[in-house]
Enzyme design. Sequence first.
Site, short mmCIF file in Angstrom:
data_model
loop_
_atom_site.label_atom_id
_atom_site.label_comp_id
_atom_site.label_asym_id
_atom_site.label_seq_id
_atom_site.Cartn_x
_atom_site.Cartn_y
_atom_site.Cartn_z
N GLY A 140 22.71 -13.49 -3.72
CA GLY A 140 22.24 -14.84 -3.95
C GLY A 140 22.12 -15.45 -2.60
O GLY A 140 21.10 -15.41 -1.99
N CYS A 141 23.21 -15.89 -2.07
CA CYS A 141 22.96 -16.79 -1.01
C CYS A 141 24.24 -17.52 -0.72
O CYS A 141 25.08 -17.61 -1.58
CB CYS A 141 21.99 -17.80 -1.51
SG CYS A 141 21.78 -17.59 -3.26
N ILE A 142 24.31 -17.98 0.53
CA ILE A 142 25.53 -18.71 0.87
C ILE A 142 25.20 -20.10 1.35
O ILE A 142 24.07 -20.50 1.25
CB ILE A 142 26.36 -17.97 1.93
CG1 ILE A 142 25.48 -17.44 3.05
CG2 ILE A 142 27.09 -16.84 1.29
CD1 ILE A 142 26.20 -16.67 4.10
N THR B 284 30.07 -20.49 -2.65
CA THR B 284 29.76 -19.07 -2.72
C THR B 284 30.85 -18.17 -2.17
O THR B 284 30.87 -16.99 -2.44
CB THR B 284 28.48 -18.79 -1.91
OG1 THR B 284 28.65 -19.38 -0.63
CG2 THR B 284 27.27 -19.40 -2.57
#
Lengths: 104, 410
Positions: free
Chosen positions: A102-104, B198
């Site tokens: 995904g992504c940070i 995240t």
Amino acid sequence: MSTMLLAGSPIEVDAEGFLLNPDQWTPEIAAEIAAGSGITLSEKHWQVIDFCRRTNADKGAPPTVRGITKGTGISTKEMYQLFPKGPGILASRIAGLSKPKGCI
Amino acid sequence: MKKLLILGGGTAGTMMASKLRRALDPDQWAITVVDQDDRHVYQPGLLFIPFGIYRARDVVKPRRRFIPNGVELVLSGIDVIDPDTSSVRLSDGSRLPYDLLIVATGSRIVPAETEGLTGPGWRKNIFDFYTLEGAQQLFYALERFEQGRLVLNVAEMPIKCPVAPLEFLFLADWFFHQKGNRDRVELVYATPLDGAFTKPRASALLGGLLAEKNVLVETEFNASEIDGDGRILKSWDGREVRYDLLVSIPTNMGSEAVERSGMGDDLAFVPTERETLRSKEHKNVFVLGDATDLPSSKAGSVAHFQGDVLEKNVLRAIDGRKLCEDFDGHANCFIETGFGKAVLIDFNYDTEPLPGRFPLPGIGPLSLLGESEANHWGKMAFRSVYWNQLLAGREIPFVDSKMSLLGKWS
């Protein structure tokens, strides 16, 4: 890293159950992982799985849901019916690929 | 005369123009920056506008003021980039040829990607705060908001500044406390992520803060549609979240010029080599900042750290030397948590945010992965650092482009 028995063979997986080596994947493994999430694989599922594996082989990374819908013509809505909750993540896991970054 | 062309005069493009004008011989290299307007927005400041902490004049300055002498600024839209002929066609049809191209076209919100988002209610009780206009209108909406349910939704990842939604909620909690109606306002966070953030440890800390501030969190929520008349946010898996005021972070995409040029991925971000910042497709094209497809955060600090690596690599590419593989994904973010406090996180591709002291190991004065007032003042002081040091491509004392583990504990 750990080893899981999938379709009768010991398979290396990460902490979240994604295969570490896509070459160890077989269609039988896909069916077993899918069954674990309550999914019986249909032709449409296989269309997505094939697309994911092809993309991964070409680009070195699994596709996003956006990439899958664009590449297969299957709508986002249908993707959520085929792979409930997180279609990108689930399709990738069943296709024996890594967790989509995904992504940070 | 050789030509270096920089597309985008934002954080990344302006900083590179400053660095490379100093590094390259003006008799050999002409440098041109192209941007569509002369309005440089200090994007981290947009967060403060809805709460009346900053106003437009605090975050907008003319671009040309930060473009160094000896660099030409062309104000024009970009039609297409044509890497095969090494040239860029501008909106008026004229062509700019280049020997080296830096794509720094950033990212933009595309509300039309979510069904119904721009329908009934858009900019009435549905707002974004990633544009100056959206943030300004949200200011008035928050002023008027007396009671009800405020829902913040992230439409899709990745987004620019992944901590901004959390900061917005923390500040909203503070704002309504100040206003005296926090008990009549429900705050809800609907996110596609499976937690607050995240990275696991930061997610635990930030999730704890959300709970402490009584923000309800709806995780793994992938927005499918907004029913503006019924005031309902719907997800692909059939969940419905009712709202009175919806603050949306719409789908983020790369620039339309990148999209038109066929140089982008599904979201128009440019495939980029993760350690060298060179385009994966074209040898004389480099990419930095939000425009890349890299799994690093889309944030000004990341563009800043990339800038050091890119400067080296542009010089190496010109000399025909091997590029250095030095970019480690380093990001450094202040997270405003309300009531005059903030959290600071420092991380890269491989190392998640850890507690510690920053920038001087063991001393600070800032604390990593913990709330403090000093962090808040650091965040507020950063605006001046941004305009004066960062855009001018100057070093920021004690802060290295590579992440350091000194002063951190795991």
